[in-house]
Design a protein around this motif. Structure first.
Motif, short mmCIF file in Angstrom:
data_model
loop_
_atom_site.label_atom_id
_atom_site.label_comp_id
_atom_site.label_asym_id
_atom_site.label_seq_id
_atom_site.Cartn_x
_atom_site.Cartn_y
_atom_site.Cartn_z
N SER A 198 -30.82 54.61 56.70
CA SER A 198 -30.48 53.63 55.67
C SER A 198 -30.98 53.99 54.27
O SER A 198 -32.09 54.47 54.10
N TYR A 199 -30.10 53.72 53.30
CA TYR A 199 -30.42 53.79 51.88
C TYR A 199 -30.84 55.19 51.43
O TYR A 199 -31.63 55.33 50.50
N PHE B 220 -34.39 55.92 53.02
CA PHE B 220 -34.82 55.97 51.63
C PHE B 220 -35.17 57.39 51.18
O PHE B 220 -36.10 57.60 50.41
N ALA B 221 -34.41 58.37 51.65
CA ALA B 221 -34.62 59.75 51.20
C ALA B 221 -33.59 60.10 50.14
O ALA B 221 -32.53 59.47 50.03
N ARG B 222 -33.92 61.13 49.35
CA ARG B 222 -32.98 61.59 48.33
C ARG B 222 -32.86 63.11 48.38
O ARG B 222 -33.86 63.82 48.24
N ASN C 154 -21.59 48.99 53.95
CA ASN C 154 -22.20 49.23 52.63
C ASN C 154 -22.52 50.70 52.39
O ASN C 154 -23.52 51.05 51.75
N VAL C 155 -21.65 51.57 52.88
CA VAL C 155 -21.80 53.01 52.69
C VAL C 155 -20.80 53.47 51.64
O VAL C 155 -19.65 53.02 51.62
N PHE C 156 -21.22 54.40 50.78
CA PHE C 156 -20.37 54.97 49.73
C PHE C 156 -20.33 56.48 49.94
O PHE C 156 -21.35 57.15 49.82
N GLY D 259 -26.05 51.32 53.53
CA GLY D 259 -26.61 51.52 52.21
C GLY D 259 -26.68 52.96 51.73
O GLY D 259 -27.21 53.21 50.65
N CYS D 260 -26.14 53.90 52.48
CA CYS D 260 -26.22 55.31 52.09
C CYS D 260 -25.16 55.65 51.04
O CYS D 260 -24.06 55.10 51.04
#
Length: 500
Positions: free
Chosen positions: A344-345, A362-364, A310-312, A328-329
């Motif tokens: 993750s994410y 969950f970092a941006r 689930n990585v893009f 999720g990243c």
């Protein structure tokens, strides 16, 4: 030993309307793993040219010269793309363009293509192909050209054996194996039933001697149900004129996905994605799953880097060795150095992450973010257009925008750089060794001097000198008996409500 030179010209047919794509843009520019369809065709042709330049074992010296492209619907945008694409700027590769003003079929497109070739080109062979078969690899083109030259063919058709030949032209041969005709699907009713059962199909790719093509192409007539000029008719015309027509049959069926609809485009993307993953794994990357990841064609991933499900990853992202990208990243147009972890994410866009850094979960990281060696950006931390120094940590729930943060800084939970006053954005500077307490606001423009401390809950509006402690908050007051008084008020209010 002087080898005989064999010149190969190229005509790419990219003028079709592409009505089944349900799009205003030309089909040639439809995006496939973040490149236009026509990119893959031209890339394969350039790689074929390179292969012939490098390969010394072949008896001829093959020179692929001009690449001519027939354009039509919004053709100027196709032309602009070809001329501006940096990856096509290869020494010796020349492009030319011809316009197909009305779409009257592939025969008409091939006729327009001849306008790009002068009498000096007549002794060459012409490779003709559509722009919408993006999976054909350079090796296939190379083998096709060799077959054409070795057999001294006048026309060679690239064919493939298909389990389900539906919608493709069937190859008809004589008893000597020469191709005498190609029958299109919508013309099968005019032929014996067994013709429809033929498994060898036309790919739409040909190599033909240019002088014969110029002489005979106008014999193609629109004598079919669509009243179009089918280039496939040239095979029968060559055959009837006593010219040598043969098939080179490829057994790589996965290369022959024609893109005529959005569904076809998705099929091509799935096949190309498998190819991209295989290339990256051959170079040492690890994938836990190959079914639920998206890796753009231009992405590079180093050895022993592991990509979770689930990585893009898209754009010109470059990930070096020994990196972990958890599930999720989303990573776009970014650079990630070795021995880092993207947990993750996390979302990274136009960001740079240096060796040993830790990002997420969950970092941006927004555009312009640079995380230096050993930096840590933790959960629910957003960084925008900022430099985060070596071994600096922002572990929880912070916003860092338009900031320059030195080495060894600790950013506490809930810290915000207040960079925008509603009109203009300002810079926050935090020098090496600072400790910024939780829930602090740094109102830019502001500078925190080296080895300084900011107490938790402080709002900083002025510069803090080096080695200082900055506290800017209301003094704490303890009011004795306040809680009991508050409870008594609540009880009285409830009794009144119950009695009402």
């Amino acid at each position: 030993m002087n080898k005989e030179i064999k010149n190969i010209s190229v005509a790419v047919l990219a003028g079709g309307l592409g009505t089944r794509m349900k799009s205003e843009e030309p089909k040639a520019l439809s995006a496939l793993l973040e490149n236009p369809l026509i990119f893959y065709t031209v890339e394969a042709l350039i790689n074929t040219r390179r292969a012939f330049n490098i390969y010394r074992g072949y008896k001829h010296r093959v020179i692929i010269g001009k690449i001519g492209i027939v354009i039509g619907h919004k053709g100027e945008s196709v032309k602009n793309y070809i001329l501006k694409e940096k990856r096509f700027k290869v020494k010796g590769v020349l492009f030319d363009f011809a316009e197909q003003e009305k779409y009257l079929g592939t025969g008409d497109a091939a006729l327009k293509a001849l306008d790009m070739f002068t009498p000096a080109d007549d002794e060459s062979s012409l490779l003709i192909l559509p722009c919408d078969m993006p999976l054909i690899e350079a090796k296939t083109f190379e083998d096709l050209i060799k077959f054409h030259l070795d057999n001294e063919n006048d026309l060679t058709v690239l064919s493939v054996k298909a389990e389900n030949p539906y919608s493709y032209g069937r190859i008809l041969k004589d008893k000597n194996g020469h191709v005498k005709e190609i029958v299109e699907e919508n013309e099968l009713a005019n032929y014996p039933k067994n013709i429809g059962e033929i498994k060898e199909i036309n790919s739409g790719v040909y190599v033909v001697k240019l002088n014969h093509l110029k002489r005979l192409i106008k014999k193609i007539k629109p004598d079919n149900l669509k009243k179009e000029y089918y280039f496939t008719d040239i095979v029968n015309i060559f055959f009837k004129n006593g010219l040598k027509t043969m098939c080179y049959t490829s057994f790589h069926r996965d290369e022959f996905i024609g893109v005529n609809s959005k569904s076809d485009l998705l099929d091509a993307q799935k096949a190309l994605q498998k190819r991209v993953l295989r290339r990256l794994m051959e170079n040492g990357a690890n994938f836990i799953s190959d079914d639920n990841v998206y890796i753009g064609y231009n992405v590079e991933i180093g050895k022993n880097t592991t990509i979770y499900p689930n990585v893009f990853i898209s754009g010109n992202t470059h990930i070096l060795n020994d990196v972990i990208v958890e599930n999720g990243c989303v990573i776009k147009e970014s650079f990630i150095a070795g021995k880092t972890a993207i947990k993750s994410y996390s979302i990274l866009e136009e960001a740079f992450v240096m060796d040993g850094a830790r990002i997420g979960p969950f970092a941006r990281l927004r555009p312009g973010s640079l995380i230096l060696e050993g930096g840590k950006i933790g959960n629910f931390v957003e960084v925008k257009k900022s430099i985060i120094g070596k071994n600096t940590k922002a572990a929880h729930l912070s916003y860092i925008g338009d900031a320059l943060i030195g080495d060894g800084v600790n950013i506490g939970a809930g810290v915000i750089t207040c960079n925008y006053d509603g009109v203009k954005k300002y810079k926050t500077i935090i020098e090496d060794g600072c400790f910024i307490g939780s829930d602090s606001q740094l109102v830019a423009p502001v500078k925190i001097g080296k080895n300084s401390y900011v107490g938790s809950g402080t709002t900083i509006t002025k510069d803090v000198p080096e080695g200082s402690l900055a506290i800017a908050r209301m003094p704490q007051r303890n009011i004795a008996g306040w809680a009991a008084k508050k409870m008594k008020q609540k009880k009285t209010k409830k009794q009144k409500q119950d009695g009402a």
